[in-house]
Design a protein around this motif. Structure first.
Motif, PDB file in Angstrom:
ATOM      1  N   THR A  94       0.826  -1.214   0.000  1.00 38.45           N
ATOM      2  CA  THR A  94       0.000   0.000   0.000  1.00 38.45           C
ATOM      3  C   THR A  94       0.858   1.261   0.000  1.00 38.45           C
ATOM      4  O   THR A  94       2.027   1.225   0.365  1.00 38.45           O
ATOM      5  CB  THR A  94      -0.899   0.018   1.248  1.00 38.45           C
ATOM      6  OG1 THR A  94      -0.060  -0.178   2.393  1.00 38.45           O
ATOM      7  CG2 THR A  94      -1.913  -1.101   1.200  1.00 38.45           C
ATOM      8  N   CYS A  95       0.221   2.390  -0.388  1.00 33.88           N
ATOM      9  CA  CYS A  95       0.957   3.652  -0.483  1.00 33.88           C
ATOM     10  C   CYS A  95       1.002   4.397   0.855  1.00 33.88           C
ATOM     11  O   CYS A  95       1.930   5.139   1.121  1.00 33.88           O
ATOM     12  CB  CYS A  95       0.348   4.543  -1.558  1.00 33.88           C
ATOM     13  SG  CYS A  95      -1.248   5.297  -1.122  1.00 33.88           S
ATOM     14  N   ASP A 103      -8.001   5.806   5.389  1.00 31.29           N
ATOM     15  CA  ASP A 103      -9.224   5.354   6.067  1.00 31.29           C
ATOM     16  C   ASP A 103      -9.069   3.909   6.568  1.00 31.29           C
ATOM     17  O   ASP A 103     -10.017   3.322   7.068  1.00 31.29           O
ATOM     18  CB  ASP A 103     -10.402   5.459   5.085  1.00 31.29           C
ATOM     19  CG  ASP A 103     -11.720   5.617   5.811  1.00 31.29           C
ATOM     20  OD1 ASP A 103     -11.716   6.154   6.944  1.00 31.29           O
ATOM     21  OD2 ASP A 103     -12.758   5.186   5.267  1.00 31.29           O
ATOM     22  N   GLY A 104      -7.886   3.315   6.386  1.00 30.55           N
ATOM     23  CA  GLY A 104      -7.649   1.961   6.883  1.00 30.55           C
ATOM     24  C   GLY A 104      -8.144   0.860   5.960  1.00 30.55           C
ATOM     25  O   GLY A 104      -8.138  -0.311   6.328  1.00 30.55           O
ATOM     26  N   ASP A 105      -8.582   1.220   4.757  1.00 35.88           N
ATOM     27  CA  ASP A 105      -9.083   0.226   3.803  1.00 35.88           C
ATOM     28  C   ASP A 105      -7.932  -0.146   2.859  1.00 35.88           C
ATOM     29  O   ASP A 105      -7.866   0.303   1.721  1.00 35.88           O
ATOM     30  CB  ASP A 105     -10.269   0.839   3.033  1.00 35.88           C
ATOM     31  CG  ASP A 105     -10.898  -0.148   2.063  1.00 35.88           C
ATOM     32  OD1 ASP A 105     -10.446  -1.321   2.010  1.00 35.88           O
ATOM     33  OD2 ASP A 105     -11.837   0.255   1.353  1.00 35.88           O
ATOM     34  N   LEU A 106      -7.028  -0.987   3.351  1.00 37.09           N
ATOM     35  CA  LEU A 106      -5.755  -1.213   2.657  1.00 37.09           C
ATOM     36  C   LEU A 106      -5.883  -2.017   1.364  1.00 37.09           C
ATOM     37  O   LEU A 106      -5.120  -1.819   0.432  1.00 37.09           O
ATOM     38  CB  LEU A 106      -4.763  -1.884   3.609  1.00 37.09           C
ATOM     39  CG  LEU A 106      -4.480  -1.085   4.894  1.00 37.09           C
ATOM     40  CD1 LEU A 106      -3.473  -1.824   5.766  1.00 37.09           C
ATOM     41  CD2 LEU A 106      -3.976   0.314   4.592  1.00 37.09           C
ATOM     42  N   GLY A 290      -6.326 -10.135   0.415  1.00 33.93           N
ATOM     43  CA  GLY A 290      -6.501  -9.538   1.734  1.00 33.93           C
ATOM     44  C   GLY A 290      -5.304  -8.670   2.065  1.00 33.93           C
ATOM     45  O   GLY A 290      -4.369  -8.557   1.278  1.00 33.93           O
ATOM     46  N   THR A 291      -5.332  -8.067   3.231  1.00 36.36           N
ATOM     47  CA  THR A 291      -4.222  -7.199   3.639  1.00 36.36           C
ATOM     48  C   THR A 291      -2.997  -8.036   3.989  1.00 36.36           C
ATOM     49  O   THR A 291      -3.089  -9.248   4.203  1.00 36.36           O
ATOM     50  CB  THR A 291      -4.604  -6.386   4.887  1.00 36.36           C
ATOM     51  OG1 THR A 291      -4.810  -7.300   5.978  1.00 36.36           O
ATOM     52  CG2 THR A 291      -5.881  -5.582   4.672  1.00 36.36           C
TER      53      THR A 291
END
Ligand SMILES: [Zn+2]
Ligand SMILES: [Zn+2]
Length: 340
Positions: A94-95, A103-106, A290-291
């Motif tokens: 992620t950037c 917003d934590g939505d990786l 997923g993350t």
């Protein structure tokens, strides 16, 4: 043979063509690490790179189920150390600054490249990866065993963990293949009542039970929706390798408020009735792996609960053969390349 300044890699050079090459060793840019790859899974999504299904600038090294040891850490990387064994999955890191990241939505980071698509992947002795995409590999898990869990494992584990189903609920896994054979194991160990659905009886049924399924439905001679309703209706159906028609059929097997999560990448349209969505409050969703943190959990959970992919291995130089075998559907169930 390889010297200290080069490494071997297998790259896609044109539609359908993979070739062994030698690449110069370079230092990772800021925020990245260089990994000495030990194993890399061969996933059906590699066809995005090899067949040019996604926009690709060939030559490109495929492979998004890579496991190896960090050998160089660049500036701006915290929390990882040289020698540590790590995995790299499909989402390339992620950037940290886009509105989704903030917003934590990786998973939905808009500046996140796909490994083996926009940047070179793991069909190689060495690869460079963004630190934010790294997954920690537990000591008790071999690199070969960890590899397929980084995509097929993470995808099914994460989808089950994020679903509205709770322990004791009826969960169905549609398709007991590369994804589904892991999905059945995770679902059983997460405490669901598990239904495996596939075409054919005999050994498919037996294997499904062995993997942990409580029930098996042979979709070639059984109405799946009716069979699921006879069991009370599924809270969730994990549709692994199925097209749009199978997703639509699975909807009929849901209990009210249930959801079908589609994991099979297909452009076949899904036909459904707004009445069903409205009056039975059904949902259709997708899940893109997923993350990286969910990746850590996938690997740890797999070790703790003894979930393992059924694997076939081939050496890196046979990547083209391994890929062709995977595409022909003859691999049971995951193919992994090994680097010596
Ligand atoms: Zn994959
Ligand atoms: Zn972002």
């Amino acid at each position: 043979m390889k010297s200290a300044s080069t490494y071997r890699a297998v790259q896609a050079v044109s539609k359908g063509k993979l070739e062994l090459t030698e690449k110069p060793l370079v230092d990772p840019p800021a925020g990245h690490v260089r990994i000495r790859v030990e194993a890399c899974g061969v996933c059906h999504s590699d066809s995005a790179t090899v067949e040019g299904i996604l926009p690709i600038a060939w030559p490109r090294v495929p492979g998004h189920e890579a496991v190896g040891r960090i050998e160089v850490i660049s500036s701006g990387v915290e929390g990882w150390k040289v020698g540590q064994r790590v995995g790299v999955g499909f989402l390339g890191g992620t950037c940290g600054y886009c509105e989704y990241c903030r917003d934590g939505d990786l998973v939905n980071c808009i500046n996140q490249g796909y490994t083996g698509v926009q940047q070179d992947g793991g069909y190689a002795e060495v690869m460079i990866a963004k630190a934010s995409g790294l997954i920690a590999v537990p000591d008790d898990l071999s690199s070969v065993d960890a590899a397929p869990l980084l995509c097929a494992g993470l995808t099914t584990f994460s989808a089950l963990r994020n679903s509205p189903a709770r322990a004791g609920d009826l969960v169905a896994v549609f398709g007991v293949g590369g994804l589904g054979h892991l999905g059945v194991q995770y679902a059983r160990r997460m405490g669901f009542e598990v239904v495996a659905i596939d075409r054919g009886g005999g050994d498919r049924a037996e294997l499904s039970k062995k993997l942990g399924a409580h029930h098996y439905i042979d979709s070639s001679n059984t109405d799946v929706a009716k069979a699921l309703q006879a069991l009370g209706g599924a809270q969730m159906v994990l549709a692994t390798a199925s097209g749009g028609k199978a997703v639509a059929a699975a909807l009929g097997g849901l209990r009210r408020g249930g959801v079908v999560i589609s994991l099979g990448a297909t452009d076949e349209p899904i036909e459904l009735s707004a009445f069903d969505l409205l009056f039975r409050q059904l949902g259709v969703d997708g899940a893109l792996t997923g993350t990286s943190k969910a990746g850590d959990a996938t690997l740890r959970f797999s070790v703790m609960s003894e979930v393992a992919a059924m694997i076939e291995t081939m050496p890196l130089e046979k990547a083209a053969e391994a890929y062709a075998k995977m595409m022909s559907g003859k691999v049971r169930f995951r193919m992994v390349l090994t680097m010596t």
